[in-house]
Scaffold this active site. Structure first.
Site, PDB file in Angstrom:
ATOM      1  N   ALA A 152       5.095  59.697   9.154  1.00 23.99           N
ATOM      2  CA  ALA A 152       4.803  61.116   8.939  1.00 23.99           C
ATOM      3  C   ALA A 152       5.876  61.857   8.162  1.00 23.99           C
ATOM      4  O   ALA A 152       5.711  63.034   7.855  1.00 23.99           O
ATOM      5  CB  ALA A 152       4.582  61.811  10.286  1.00 23.99           C
ATOM      6  N   TYR A 193       2.635  43.543  -1.168  1.00 20.99           N
ATOM      7  CA  TYR A 193       2.016  44.820  -0.816  1.00 20.99           C
ATOM      8  C   TYR A 193       0.503  44.664  -0.725  1.00 20.99           C
ATOM      9  O   TYR A 193      -0.131  45.127   0.237  1.00 20.99           O
ATOM     10  CB  TYR A 193       2.383  45.865  -1.872  1.00 20.99           C
ATOM     11  CG  TYR A 193       1.842  47.246  -1.601  1.00 20.99           C
ATOM     12  CD1 TYR A 193       2.447  48.084  -0.666  1.00 20.99           C
ATOM     13  CD2 TYR A 193       0.730  47.724  -2.292  1.00 20.99           C
ATOM     14  CE1 TYR A 193       1.952  49.357  -0.421  1.00 20.99           C
ATOM     15  CE2 TYR A 193       0.230  48.988  -2.059  1.00 20.99           C
ATOM     16  CZ  TYR A 193       0.845  49.811  -1.120  1.00 20.99           C
ATOM     17  OH  TYR A 193       0.348  51.068  -0.879  1.00 20.99           O
TER      18      TYR A 193
END
Length: 244
Positions: free
Chosen positions: A10, A152
């Site tokens: 966050a 990734y």
């Protein structure tokens, strides 16, 4: 009754946008972070000052015990854990044959292990209430793969597999599991790209531009809401039409 959303990662661009939007829509928000303590705590204070309920919860979520402890803290603080957004993640750019074992373990831990452990930790509270939502933030590269971003792409593809399998397992318990798969988004993760590279991707995108964190946040909010009550195990692309 207010619901609680736990957003990992966050302190980053997409994660913070998700946290703010959820708070603005009546959720209590737990802001997960590992290295971005200052940003996460500042955002939590800002939200609380604006009249919302927010809590910053730090720790390396690639550690199972840490993930379970974070979930317990959120449950005890807010009284429920209704939505988990597995947004924490890092990128790794480079040739596949030059990738070290340390780099591979690091990206697996941040992108995939954290999502698995947080899902385990949060789902036990959701299952007991026969209600809940888990939303994984993948990537269009997890759908189609990207040269020089093999690790990734692999970990983001893993999140898509996690979404589909866990949705089937948790569906009978009333828990929905979905995935939002962003395309090129204007965040710090993509700051290493030259302006010409970004412009090229924007030109290849049918909508003619790259996306914003706020647009990804709105897709996540939709998946968490009643409007998506019969949607589970799905991948929602948020990529401007670049991948269809």
């Amino acid at each position: 009754m207010k619901k609680t959303a736990w957003i990992t990662g966050a302190s980053g661009g997409i994660g913070s946008a998700i946290a703010v939007l959820f708070a603005q829509n009546g959720y209590r928000v737990a802001l997960g972070y590992q290295h971005g303590k200052q940003k996460a705590e500042a955002l939590a204070q800002e939200l609380c000052a604006a009249g919302f309920e927010a809590l910053a919860v730090g720790g390396d979520l690639a550690n199972r015990q840490t993930a379970f402890a974070a979930a317990q803290t959120i449950q005890e603080t807010f009284g429920s854990l209704d939505v988990l957004v597995n947004n924490a993640g890092i990128s790794q750019v480079g040739l596949f044959d030059c990738m070290t074992e340390e780099e591979w373990r690091r990206i697996c831990g941040a992108n995939l292990d954290s999502a698995i452990y947080c899902s385990q930790a949060a789902s036990k509270y959701m299952i007991s209430r026969k209600s809940g939502n888990i939303i994984n933030i993948a990537s269009m590269w997890g759908e189609v793969g990207a040269s020089c971003e093999v690790a990734y792409s692999v970990t983001k593809a893993g999140l898509i597999g996690l979404t589909k399998a866990l949705a089937k397992e948790l569906g009978p318990s009333g828990v929905r599991v979905n995935c939002v798969s962003p395309g090129m988004i204007d965040t710090e993760m993509n700051a290493h790209l030259a302006a010409a590279e970004v412009a090229e991707i924007a030109d290849e995108t049918p909508l003619g531009r790259i996306g914003t964190p706020a647009e990804v946040a709105r897709a996540v909010l939709f998946m968490a809401g009643e409007e998506a009550s019969f949607i589970t195990g799905q991948v929602l692309g948020c990529n401007g039409g670049l991948v269809v």
